[in-house]
Structures are given as structure tokens and as C-alpha cells.
Design an enzyme around this catalytic site. Structure first.
Site, PDB file in Angstrom:
ATOM      1  N   ASP A 104      -0.280   5.011   1.004  1.00  0.00           N
ATOM      2  CA  ASP A 104      -0.479   5.996   2.079  1.00  0.00           C
ATOM      3  C   ASP A 104      -0.329   5.374   3.460  1.00  0.00           C
ATOM      4  O   ASP A 104      -0.952   4.365   3.768  1.00  0.00           O
ATOM      5  CB  ASP A 104      -1.851   6.663   1.929  1.00  0.00           C
ATOM      6  CG  ASP A 104      -1.943   7.388   0.601  1.00  0.00           C
ATOM      7  OD1 ASP A 104      -0.947   7.998   0.194  1.00  0.00           O
ATOM      8  OD2 ASP A 104      -3.013   7.311  -0.035  1.00  0.00           O
ATOM      9  N   ASP A 163       0.842  -1.196   0.000  1.00  0.00           N
ATOM     10  CA  ASP A 163       0.000   0.000   0.000  1.00  0.00           C
ATOM     11  C   ASP A 163       0.882   1.252   0.000  1.00  0.00           C
ATOM     12  O   ASP A 163       2.038   1.205   0.441  1.00  0.00           O
ATOM     13  CB  ASP A 163      -0.864  -0.049   1.265  1.00  0.00           C
ATOM     14  CG  ASP A 163      -1.732   1.176   1.426  1.00  0.00           C
ATOM     15  OD1 ASP A 163      -2.271   1.672   0.423  1.00  0.00           O
ATOM     16  OD2 ASP A 163      -1.857   1.645   2.583  1.00  0.00           O
TER      17      ASP A 163
END
Lengths: 175, 175
Positions: free
Chosen positions: B10, B8
């Protein structure tokens, strides 16, 4: 649990070839048609212009106003009642296209959940039961069943489940 | 065949929380810090401003200049020698962010193959052996092993494999 179908955009939901030919013919005073592209891509026909031919895809808004492939809206809506639908497009090949592709999908397929849009490159990352795509390169490493959607460039490909249009997609999944 | 890790962006590769707090504090004359966010998101602290708080993510360029998470470049480079690395970011939640996220990845992780970037929403579509993510909502339907990357909002989550920083990611995968 519903089975999951991943669907490619260009040449499956969106008619990129027609626009590409139209712009190329205009700019190079040619009269090429889809009939000239059987088993080939435009760059194979005019290899000395390969760079210019690819550059059309990088133009802002190339992907924004593509025609919707015949029957795709109706059939995808029907499929969505029985299957989980994801859209899987190789947008990383044309990073300029992200916003246009997203807006195009929202305009023409408003019934789809945008959380199920996937902008990727290598489609082996797609976890689905089926992948409907015009490009055979995505099938060998795909974890499910690849389904080749006929496009001019792929008519000589053999060894794949093939559908020629969206009516045949409906028949494959819903009959 | 190399095993595949999806990562991922963020709060895992990119520090969105610091910038979010900084802009919020500036605009609302507050002095909130990461310490105030333990087990919470900013919108939980100031629910009457939830809409404005979310709107920061829609600003052009919010995602373009985020700080890189400590040690992430070095460790991801090391991982890429032993694993196939994909980046899987829930970009569909913020369609304005596509171009910025792509440019950020190219700038800070130039050694990654952009064909392995995936901008999606629902991460159950990701076909990988591992998913490193700060958001537990992606794990129940993920086909592989979820690995929770500690972020202020998730510190009270239990029942997941957890890594607190990139040194711990290195230890998990490479020791």
C-alpha cells in the site's frame, strides 16, 4: 532482548493429517491410519489420486476446525513469557486458507499478538533465532536454528535437531 | 547470491490513498485531495470520523481494485532480474484483505513468485537486505536498509534514505 522463535502451524500447532485422512477414508472407502504414513505423505501411498488428495486443502474451511496439537497451547504460552513468538505458516501454498488460518489462531491462541502472524511461502524470509517446523525444506536457507517437529512424513530425516512433541519443545527451550 | 529486496504494497505498489479519498468524499460530500494530506493521514484531518475512516479498509474488496503505482510493474520486473524480490505487506492489520491482496498481486505482478509474498504485521520478521516502505515505523527493527517511499503522510520524515517514485527506485538499485 528476547530471542525469537518462529513456529509453523500445520503438523506443529494444528493436526491437519488426522482430518486429511478422515476425509480421504470417507470418500474413498479406505481405512488408512497415521501408522501407514510413517516416512510418507498420503499422496505417496496413493499416487494415482495425488491431485484429489491435494484438493482437500483447497476446500473452504479445511483449516478452520483442525485439532490443536497436544500441549501446544500450554507450552507456547509458557514460551511467550521468555521468547518473542512468531507464527510462520506457508499459507501461500493454499491461498484459500488465509482467513481460516487467521481465525483458527485467534480462537486457539488468543494470547498471541496477531501482528506476529506471518503468512508466507519461502520461509528463508523469516528473521528469527529458531524455527520449529515439520518440513525440512525450510531449514537450509533459514538464518537461525531449525528444529524439526516430528510428523509421520519426516521420521526418517536425520541431521536435524528434533523434538517429538510439545513437552520436548518445553524441555529444549525452558529447562 | 542475489541480494534481497522486500517491497511493501500500500502506497508503494498500490494506490490506496486515492480510493480512500474518493470513497470518503462521496460518502461525506467533501472534496479533499492528496494535497490536503501532506504530512497527514485522512484520520488526522477528520479525527471525529477516525473510526469510519478506518472502516473503509475492512470493506470486502477495498484492496482488490487499487490502481497500480506508476512505473512499479516495469521497475519491479527489472529489479527481479538482479535481485530476489519479496512482497511484504502488513495484511494482519486488515485480516479481511488477505484474499484481495493475493489476487491483486497475481493480476498485476504475474511475473512474481507467490512463494515470495509475505502477509505479516510486525516487519522486523523480514529477513532481507532492503525494505522499501512508506511507513517509517518498520525501519528501526528491520535487519537491513530501510528505504522510505514517499507518500503524502511521510513527507516531513527525515533521516531516512528516500525515493520519491519508482524511477528513483530504479536509479537507486540499477544505476
Amino acid at each position: 532482548m528476547k530471542k525469537r522463535i518462529a513456529i509453523d502451524m500445520d503438523e506443529v500447532m494444528a493436526d491437519a493429517v488426522s482430518k486429511h485422512l478422515e476425509l480421504f477414508n470417507r470418500d474413498y472407502q479406505e481405512n488408512l491410519t497415521v501408522a501407514d504414513l510413517q516416512g510418507k505423505k498420503l499422496r505417496d501411498l496413493r499416487p494415482h489420486l495425488a491431485e484429489q488428495i491435494s484438493a482437500y486443502f483447497d476446500q473452504d474451511s479445511f483449516f478452520r476446525d483442525l485439532k490443536v496439537m497436544e500441549d501446544s497451547q500450554e507450552v507456547i504460552r509458557e514460551l511467550s513469557e521468555h521468547y518473542e513468538i512468531f507464527i510462520a505458516t506457508a499459507a501461500m501454498e493454499v491461498p484459500n486458507s488465509f482467513a481460516d488460518k487467521y481465525a483458527w489462531l485467534r480462537e486457539h491462541f488468543p494470547f498471541l499478538n496477531d501482528m506476529n502472524f506471518v503468512f508466507c511461502g519461502n520461509k528463508s524470509i523469516i528473521h528469527a533465532d529458531y524455527l520449529i517446523d515439520d518440513n525440512v525444506k525450510h531449514f537450509p536457507n533459514f538464518c537461525g536454528q531449525g528444529i524439526l517437529f516430528t510428523a509421520p512424513h519426516n521420521i526418517h530425516e536425520t541431521g536435524y535437531v528434533r523434538v517429538n512433541n510439545w513437552k520436548e519443545v518445553r524441555a529444549y527451550f525452558l529447562s
